[in-house]
Structures are given as C-alpha cells and as structure tokens.
Write an enzyme that holds these catalytic residues in place. Sequence first.
Site, PDB file in Angstrom:
ATOM      1  N   HIS A 220       0.865  -1.197   0.000  1.00 39.81           N
ATOM      2  CA  HIS A 220       0.000   0.000   0.000  1.00 39.81           C
ATOM      3  C   HIS A 220       0.898   1.243   0.000  1.00 39.81           C
ATOM      4  O   HIS A 220       1.701   1.405  -0.906  1.00 39.81           O
ATOM      5  CB  HIS A 220      -0.948  -0.074   1.218  1.00 39.81           C
ATOM      6  N   LYS A 253       7.440  -8.887  -6.202  1.00 37.81           N
ATOM      7  CA  LYS A 253       6.499  -7.841  -6.612  1.00 37.81           C
ATOM      8  C   LYS A 253       7.339  -6.606  -6.923  1.00 37.81           C
ATOM      9  O   LYS A 253       8.186  -6.214  -6.113  1.00 37.81           O
ATOM     10  CB  LYS A 253       5.545  -7.507  -5.465  1.00 37.81           C
ATOM     11  N   PHE A 257       4.110  -0.709  -9.187  1.00 37.81           N
ATOM     12  CA  PHE A 257       3.335  -1.194 -10.333  1.00 37.81           C
ATOM     13  C   PHE A 257       2.145  -2.024  -9.858  1.00 37.81           C
ATOM     14  O   PHE A 257       2.221  -2.699  -8.837  1.00 37.81           O
ATOM     15  CB  PHE A 257       4.217  -2.053 -11.260  1.00 37.81           C
ATOM     16  N   HIS A 259      -2.321  -2.367  -9.408  1.00 37.17           N
ATOM     17  CA  HIS A 259      -3.325  -1.717  -8.558  1.00 37.17           C
ATOM     18  C   HIS A 259      -4.548  -2.632  -8.459  1.00 37.17           C
ATOM     19  O   HIS A 259      -4.901  -3.297  -9.423  1.00 37.17           O
ATOM     20  CB  HIS A 259      -3.745  -0.361  -9.162  1.00 37.17           C
ATOM     21  N   ARG A 268      -3.882   8.855 -11.793  1.00 36.89           N
ATOM     22  CA  ARG A 268      -3.095   9.962 -11.231  1.00 36.89           C
ATOM     23  C   ARG A 268      -1.675  10.035 -11.796  1.00 36.89           C
ATOM     24  O   ARG A 268      -0.974  11.048 -11.647  1.00 36.89           O
ATOM     25  CB  ARG A 268      -3.024   9.794  -9.711  1.00 36.89           C
ATOM     26  N   ASP A 310       2.624   5.618  -6.803  1.00 37.48           N
ATOM     27  CA  ASP A 310       3.872   5.540  -6.042  1.00 37.48           C
ATOM     28  C   ASP A 310       5.101   5.508  -6.948  1.00 37.48           C
ATOM     29  O   ASP A 310       6.201   5.891  -6.523  1.00 37.48           O
ATOM     30  CB  ASP A 310       3.852   4.311  -5.133  1.00 37.48           C
ATOM     31  N   ARG A 335      -2.847  12.079   2.961  1.00 36.19           N
ATOM     32  CA  ARG A 335      -4.021  11.213   3.086  1.00 36.19           C
ATOM     33  C   ARG A 335      -4.821  11.440   4.363  1.00 36.19           C
ATOM     34  O   ARG A 335      -5.994  11.057   4.442  1.00 36.19           O
ATOM     35  CB  ARG A 335      -3.577   9.739   2.974  1.00 36.19           C
TER      36      ARG A 335
HETATM   37  C1  SDX Z   1      -1.526   2.119  -3.316  1.00 35.26           C
HETATM   38  O1  SDX Z   1      -6.265   0.822  -3.212  1.00 35.26           O
HETATM   39  C2  SDX Z   1      -5.784   2.026  -3.450  1.00 35.26           C
HETATM   40  O2  SDX Z   1      -6.423   2.917  -3.926  1.00 35.26           O
HETATM   41  C3  SDX Z   1      -4.315   2.167  -3.020  1.00 35.26           C
HETATM   42  C4  SDX Z   1      -3.632   3.454  -3.448  1.00 35.26           C
HETATM   43  C5  SDX Z   1      -4.243   4.674  -2.742  1.00 35.26           C
HETATM   44  O3  SDX Z   1      -4.180   5.779  -3.289  1.00 35.26           O
HETATM   45  O4  SDX Z   1      -4.682   4.494  -1.579  1.00 35.26           O
HETATM   46  O5  SDX Z   1      -3.754   3.627  -4.841  1.00 35.26           O
HETATM   47  C6  SDX Z   1      -2.159   3.440  -3.075  1.00 35.26           C
HETATM   48  O6  SDX Z   1      -1.488   1.330  -2.420  1.00 35.26           O
HETATM   49  C7  SDX Z   1      -1.017   1.777  -4.695  1.00 35.26           C
HETATM   50  C8  SDX Z   1      -0.396   0.338  -4.769  1.00 35.26           C
HETATM   51  C9  SDX Z   1       1.029   0.393  -4.191  1.00 35.26           C
HETATM   52  N1  SDX Z   1       1.558  -0.959  -4.065  1.00 35.26           N
HETATM   53  C10 SDX Z   1       2.552  -1.413  -4.872  1.00 35.26           C
HETATM   54  O7  SDX Z   1       3.045  -0.759  -5.783  1.00 35.26           O
HETATM   55  C11 SDX Z   1       3.030  -2.822  -4.522  1.00 35.26           C
HETATM   56  C12 SDX Z   1       3.185  -3.695  -5.793  1.00 35.26           C
HETATM   57  N2  SDX Z   1       1.845  -3.934  -6.324  1.00 35.26           N
HETATM   58  C13 SDX Z   1       1.283  -5.267  -6.083  1.00 35.26           C
HETATM   59  O8  SDX Z   1       1.580  -5.760  -4.798  1.00 35.26           O
HETATM   60  C14 SDX Z   1      -0.185  -5.320  -6.492  1.00 35.26           C
HETATM   61  O9  SDX Z   1      -0.278  -4.770  -7.746  1.00 35.26           O
HETATM   62  C15 SDX Z   1      -1.253  -4.725  -5.610  1.00 35.26           C
HETATM   63  C16 SDX Z   1      -1.194  -5.251  -4.227  1.00 35.26           C
HETATM   64  C17 SDX Z   1      -1.134  -3.233  -5.591  1.00 35.26           C
HETATM   65  C18 SDX Z   1      -2.611  -5.074  -6.219  1.00 35.26           C
HETATM   66  O10 SDX Z   1      -2.669  -6.406  -6.241  1.00 35.26           O
HETATM   67  P1  SDX Z   1      -4.019  -7.226  -6.612  1.00 35.26           P
HETATM   68  O11 SDX Z   1      -5.046  -6.378  -7.196  1.00 35.26           O
HETATM   69  O12 SDX Z   1      -4.399  -7.996  -5.390  1.00 35.26           O
HETATM   70  O13 SDX Z   1      -3.547  -8.143  -7.749  1.00 35.26           O
HETATM   71  P2  SDX Z   1      -2.714  -9.430  -7.494  1.00 35.26           P
HETATM   72  O14 SDX Z   1      -1.696  -9.204  -6.390  1.00 35.26           O
HETATM   73  O15 SDX Z   1      -3.695 -10.532  -7.309  1.00 35.26           O
HETATM   74  O16 SDX Z   1      -1.922  -9.572  -8.851  1.00 35.26           O
HETATM   75  C19 SDX Z   1      -2.511 -10.199  -9.957  1.00 35.26           C
HETATM   76  C20 SDX Z   1      -1.318 -10.829 -10.679  1.00 35.26           C
HETATM   77  C21 SDX Z   1      -0.510 -11.734  -9.753  1.00 35.26           C
HETATM   78  O17 SDX Z   1       0.121 -12.696 -10.571  1.00 35.26           O
HETATM   79  P3  SDX Z   1      -0.304 -14.250 -10.401  1.00 35.26           P
HETATM   80  O18 SDX Z   1      -0.008 -14.595  -8.945  1.00 35.26           O
HETATM   81  O19 SDX Z   1      -1.787 -14.294 -10.696  1.00 35.26           O
HETATM   82  O20 SDX Z   1       0.568 -14.970 -11.388  1.00 35.26           O
HETATM   83  O21 SDX Z   1      -0.413  -9.801 -11.099  1.00 35.26           O
HETATM   84  C22 SDX Z   1       0.820  -9.951 -10.419  1.00 35.26           C
HETATM   85  C23 SDX Z   1       0.558 -10.830  -9.202  1.00 35.26           C
HETATM   86  O22 SDX Z   1       1.735 -11.520  -8.834  1.00 35.26           O
HETATM   87  N3  SDX Z   1       1.259  -8.634  -9.977  1.00 35.26           N
HETATM   88  C24 SDX Z   1       2.530  -8.264  -9.894  1.00 35.26           C
HETATM   89  C25 SDX Z   1       2.486  -6.939  -9.452  1.00 35.26           C
HETATM   90  N4  SDX Z   1       1.210  -6.557  -9.265  1.00 35.26           N
HETATM   91  C26 SDX Z   1       0.452  -7.624  -9.585  1.00 35.26           C
HETATM   92  N5  SDX Z   1       3.672  -8.919 -10.155  1.00 35.26           N
HETATM   93  C27 SDX Z   1       4.807  -8.232  -9.964  1.00 35.26           C
HETATM   94  N6  SDX Z   1       4.855  -6.954  -9.535  1.00 35.26           N
HETATM   95  C28 SDX Z   1       3.718  -6.288  -9.286  1.00 35.26           C
HETATM   96  N7  SDX Z   1       3.784  -5.016  -8.847  1.00 35.26           N
END
Ligand code: SDX
Length: 377
Positions: A220, A253, A257, A259, A268, A310, A335
């Site tokens: 997050h 991860k 990248f 969301h 944004r 981010d 925030r």
């Molecule tokens: C914020 O919710 C909000 O609005 C949050 C926010 C706000 O303003 O409050 O926008 C702020 O938190 C932005 C997000 C910041 N976090 C990161 O950058 C951390 C890296 N991102 C990932 O952890 C992930 O993208 C999430 C947690 C943000 C979202 O994950 P989801 O929607 O639960 O999707 P998922 O984890 O189920 O991913 C789906 C697939 C997976 O692959 P498989 O296991 O199905 O093979 O995509 C892959 C994931 O592994 N994947 C990634 C990835 N994001 C998704 N793989 C590598 N790197 C990534 N960043």
Amino acid sequence: MTDIKKGLAGVVVDYTAISKVNPDTNSLLYRGYPVQELAATQPFEAVAYLLWNGELPTDEQLAELVAYERSHRTLDPEIIAAIDLLPLEAHPMDVVRTAVSVLGASDPAAYDNSRESDLEKSRLLFAKIPAMVAYDQRRRRGQGIVEPRDDLDYSHNFLWMTFGEEPDSVVARAFNVSMILYAEHSFNASTFTARVIASTTADLYSAVVGAIGALKGPLHGGANEAVMHIFDEIGTASNVGPWLDEALASKRKIMGFGHRVYKHGDSRVPTMKAALDTLVEHYDAQELAELYDTLEADFVSRKGIYPNLDYPSGPAYHLMGFDTLTFTPLFVAARVTGWTAHIMEQAASNALIRPLSEYNGVDERHIEGYVPDFAAT
Ligand code: SDX
C-alpha cells in the site's frame, strides 16, 4: 460452497460521496471535480477543505482555513518529547504514528465524536503532521528543529521546516501536486481501516493511528519508499533487463506497479509524472529519468502491469531532497485529509462494520478423559 471474496476484491460495501474512482474511464473525482483539474489550479489547503466540506472554499473560507493551519503548525513540547524518546533508527512511519497518538491522548475533546469536534481534530492533524514529519527527518540527520513560517503556504512551509532553506517554487509546486494526488482514493486499505475503527464509535485519532499502520505496508503506501529502494538496487538503466530477469524469476512484486482497482493504469500517474518531469529538468536528473522510463517500458512490456501513483512519487520526493524513509510519512500528511473525511462520513452513517467468515477449522469436539486440576476445584 460459499463464494469467499479474498481481500474483499470487487466487493462494494458502502456508499461514499467523497471520491469516485472509475477504472473504466481511468478517472478520479474528488467531490465531483477531476483530480487533474484540482492539481492544476488549487493549493492543497483548498482541496482539504473540499474533501471535508463537499465544496471548494470561498475566498473567506479559504482564508480562515489558511489562517488556522498557519497558526497551528508548531509542535507542542509533549510531542517533541515523545518523538525524542524514540530511537533515531525508528521507522518514520512509527514516529508519525506515535506522535499522532500523543496528540490524540493530549486532546480533551478526543472523545467528542460530533462532526464539529471531528472537523476541528481533522484540521489540527492537517496542520501538525508536516511538523512531525519534518522534525523526524531533521533529527535523524542530527539537525535541530526548524520553526514554521506563517508567511509561507502549506507546501512551501513543509519544505522550509524539512530543509531549513528558502523553498524553490518549482519544488513547492510539484510537492503541492503530490499532496493533492495522494489526498484521497475511496476505500483503499488504510481508509477502510479508518472506517472500520470509526464504525465502532472509537475516536478520530484512534482511526487515524490505525490507518497509518495500514498505510505503512509496502503493498500500500510503503510502495513509494520501496520504489526508491528498487532504483538504488538497479543503479542504471542498462541494468534494468538483468535485474528484472532475476526479480521476476524469484516472483518479486515490483513496487510502484499494479493496482487492485485500476487495471489499465492509475489515473493519477500522468499528472504526477508531469510534476516529476519538471523536477528532472530543474535538477538535470537525466540518468534517473532514463532509469524510470526503461524500467517502466520493460516491465509493462513483459507483464502488462502499469505504474501506480507511487512509481513517479518516489523519484519525485527523492529529487526534492527527502530521505527515502520519509516518503510514506509524506503520504500520511496528504491522506490524513481523505481519512478524516471518511471517518466523519462513516460516523454519520452510524453502521458498525462487521463482516462474516466461513469456518474451515476442525469439526466440533469435546474434552474427554483428562480434566485439568484447577477445573476440579
Ligand atoms: C496504493 O487501493 C488504493 O487505492 C491504493 C492506493 C491509494 O491511493 O490508496 O492507490 C495506493 O497502495 C497503490 C499500490 C502500491 N503498491 C505497490 O506498488 C506494490 C506492488 N503492487 C502489487 O503488490 C499489487 O499490484 C497490488 C497489491 C497493488 C494489487 O494487487 P491485486 O489487485 O491484489 O492483484 P494481485 O496481487 O492478485 O496480482 C494479480 C497478478 C498476480 O500474478 P499471479 O499470482 O496471478 O501470477 O499480477 C501480479 C501478481 O503476482 N502482480 C505483480 C504486481 N502486481 C500484480 N507482479 C509483480 N509486480 C507487481 N507489482
């Protein structure tokens, strides 16, 4: 078989009038206004007013909020003492969480959950958190506190208190944009945390402390700090390919990248990237820009997963001069306006948040044979 919604993905749990996140149109509205328009035309103080009150302020209303914020910036001695009790190695998110706790514990009106009282607490947190964040970065650097200046607006003063130098307007403008973009985003994990706590009729400070805890996580808010750690690991653009090969092979991860809601890019990012570009030009940071572009292009081409806010924010705060560990506390400072707007909205809805769970443990069973001594008395 019960349809379990892991992580509440895709589950609509309530209404909100504060912001609208639309992944189909890739848009974000704060009280109906596109966030890009607000970032281009408003000081963060006006956006805070909008989130709390539902309308942009009149000149008089803005002047009153500005006067309040400027007159409540100074840290109280008990907060400085509390921060000084923490080790210099304490994570700045733990420091700001603790300082907010002390502010709440010292507020005699903490348990008055009326909107009027909660709005007052919201404005107080809005005014105080920058000084908490600025002081913690300075003490970690062995520098003394810098008193706020009431001749500077929110963004210029935040930079002044942090660096003790006359803030540069290019930097202050980019900082103001980042505060507006970070301010609010519907039911994200930290905001929902705040709403759950507020739904029990606990006080606003407790809800904000809980939200800070949720935001700290790298999935997050902690991602903006993690983006800079990744940039430090990769070093130069030429190393992006090999680095990604290894990172993806080990299922890492890539921070900055992806969301949960946006699946074709975060609404944004273009606005924050434009602000980053002004800093790249201002500081002639072409090498950083090349690394940024190369990593984005390579990861998007490999995985079809796009940058979130981010990703541009991390390098932007780096160029502004903030320590990497200070990045997520900056997110807190922004925030807290969205969190407090949601806390007040949740309090008005008066509905305890308490979902169900599906039991998948062992079947019911009973104690046989051995009876512990104390149970026999
Ligand atoms: C914020 O919710 C909000 O609005 C949050 C926010 C706000 O303003 O409050 O926008 C702020 O938190 C932005 C997000 C910041 N976090 C990161 O950058 C951390 C890296 N991102 C990932 O952890 C992930 O993208 C999430 C947690 C943000 C979202 O994950 P989801 O929607 O639960 O999707 P998922 O984890 O189920 O991913 C789906 C697939 C997976 O692959 P498989 O296991 O199905 O093979 O995509 C892959 C994931 O592994 N994947 C990634 C990835 N994001 C998704 N793989 C590598 N790197 C990534 N960043």
